[in-house]
Design an enzyme around this catalytic site. Structure first.
Site, mmCIF file in Angstrom:
data_model
loop_
_atom_site.group_PDB
_atom_site.id
_atom_site.type_symbol
_atom_site.label_atom_id
_atom_site.label_comp_id
_atom_site.label_asym_id
_atom_site.label_seq_id
_atom_site.Cartn_x
_atom_site.Cartn_y
_atom_site.Cartn_z
ATOM 1 N N SER A 105 0.821 -1.207 0.000
ATOM 2 C CA SER A 105 0.000 0.000 0.000
ATOM 3 C C SER A 105 0.854 1.255 0.000
ATOM 4 O O SER A 105 1.960 1.269 0.561
ATOM 5 C CB SER A 105 -0.899 0.007 1.238
ATOM 6 N N TYR B 144 -1.699 0.337 10.361
ATOM 7 C CA TYR B 144 -1.944 -0.340 9.083
ATOM 8 C C TYR B 144 -0.779 -0.142 8.127
ATOM 9 O O TYR B 144 -0.250 -1.097 7.550
ATOM 10 C CB TYR B 144 -3.231 0.179 8.442
ATOM 11 N N LYS C 7 2.155 -3.004 6.511
ATOM 12 C CA LYS C 7 2.551 -3.206 5.113
ATOM 13 C C LYS C 7 4.056 -3.019 4.945
ATOM 14 O O LYS C 7 4.714 -3.787 4.241
ATOM 15 C CB LYS C 7 1.777 -2.250 4.201
#
Length: 323
Positions: free
Chosen positions: A115, A139, A143
């Protein structure tokens, strides 16, 4: 056969359909917490969780898996701030479970759904792969960490990987069979389309005084079908002996929140209430990615790069669903 984790979700289901169009056989591995079984129209659906190591072992023993495409992850930035433990366990620990199963069964190729959140707030635009990654949410950090883990496995265990850092996935299958449906929905285009369809009373703009031409945030929207194409190109690149690589997937241009709202009005021919809210903490004014390297390495260029086309395909799917 290609194992697609999270293949019943939004992006995974589109990739699965395109894999079959190109004559690949697939196994879809999904716990269906966020995925939709009706979205798995091709391949074999195996229900299971990456936390279940015995179930993973069963899958790798049962099928002749040649490569893995890994989409299974929690992906709500705001939720990750409130529940970091869940995100680290699901996105990191479970990725390690998957990699260990691959290692035991000598599966050496993985395409990883990363991402642009791994970059955090960029110092300049467009964002390129050489820029420093400074994620600002749990988050985004999951990644970034997963990318580091893949590199460590490459060095130690002969793993080959493609990490695809994409920007705002949007749109729907041009055939109208698959589309975007999250619970809860947090993505801008489906939220605005739901307002146009009368499914919600209004849509909100968070911040109208950003240093952008119209004062609203700018984001890079990439059609989900273009993402599917890029993932398969990355898979075939690795299968033909390509070196491990991290690539941005974006359109190279951005559209503001106000432009998205205007485009939805034009496409649907409907009006709706728009509320102006205070800006949210941590929202960068603009995020736009350069996909120049993906073009060089994979020969990939977005086919559906126009915002109106993206919105038209999403609206076509919603109408087909009866919204």
């Amino acid at each position: 056969m290609i194992l697609v984790t999270g293949g019943a979700g939004y992006i995974g289901s589109h990739v699965n359909k395109e894999l079959h169009r190109r004559r690949y056989q697939t196994i879809i591995y999904d716990n269906l917490i966020y995925g939709h079984p009706e979205s798995v129209r091709q391949g074999i659906l195996e229900i299971g969780d990456l936390a279940d190591e015995m179930r993973l072992e069963e899958i790798f023993t049962k099928y002749p898996i040649d490569a893995v495409m890994h989409f299974a992850a929690y992906a709500y930035v705001g939720e990750s701030v409130k529940k970091p433990a869940e995100y680290y366990i699901n996105n990191i620990c479970n990725t390690i479970h998957l990699l260990e199963a691959m290692r035991r069964h000598q599966v050496h190729i993985i395409v990883f759904s990363s991402s642009c959140a791994s970059y955090g707030v960029p110092a300049q635009l467009p964002i390129t792969e050489g820029m420093q990654q400074c994620p600002v949410s749990p988050y985004g950090r999951t990644k970034w960490m997963a990318e580091q883990i893949l590199e460590d496995y490459r060095q130690a265990y002969e793993l080959s990987y493609s990490c695809l850092r994409y920007f705002n996935a949007a749109g729907a299958d041009p055939d109208g069979e698959l589309g975007e449906s999250h619970m809860p929905e947090t993505h801008l285009i489906p939220l605005v389309l739901e307002a146009a369809a009368g499914m919600r009373e209004s849509v909100s703009i968070y911040g109208t005084d950003y240093p952008t031409p119209d004062g609203t945030c700018i984001r890079d929207y990439i059609h989900v079908q273009d993402l599917a194409d890029a993932h398969i190109r990355a898979l075939e690149y690795l299968m033909s002996g390509g070196e491990s690589v991290c690539l941005n997937l974006g359109s190279g241009k951005g559209w503001s929140v106000a432009q998205v709202i205007d485009t939805v009005r034009q496409v649907t021919g409907r009006d709706f209430i728009v509320k102006k809210e205070a800006a949210r903490a941590g929202d960068p004014p603009a995020l736009v990615g350069s996909a120049e390297l993906a073009g060089k390495v994979l020969g990939w260029q977005p086919r559906y790069g126009d915002l109106q086309v993206i919105v038209e395909h999403a609206w076509k799917w919603m109408q087909r669903k009866g919204y």
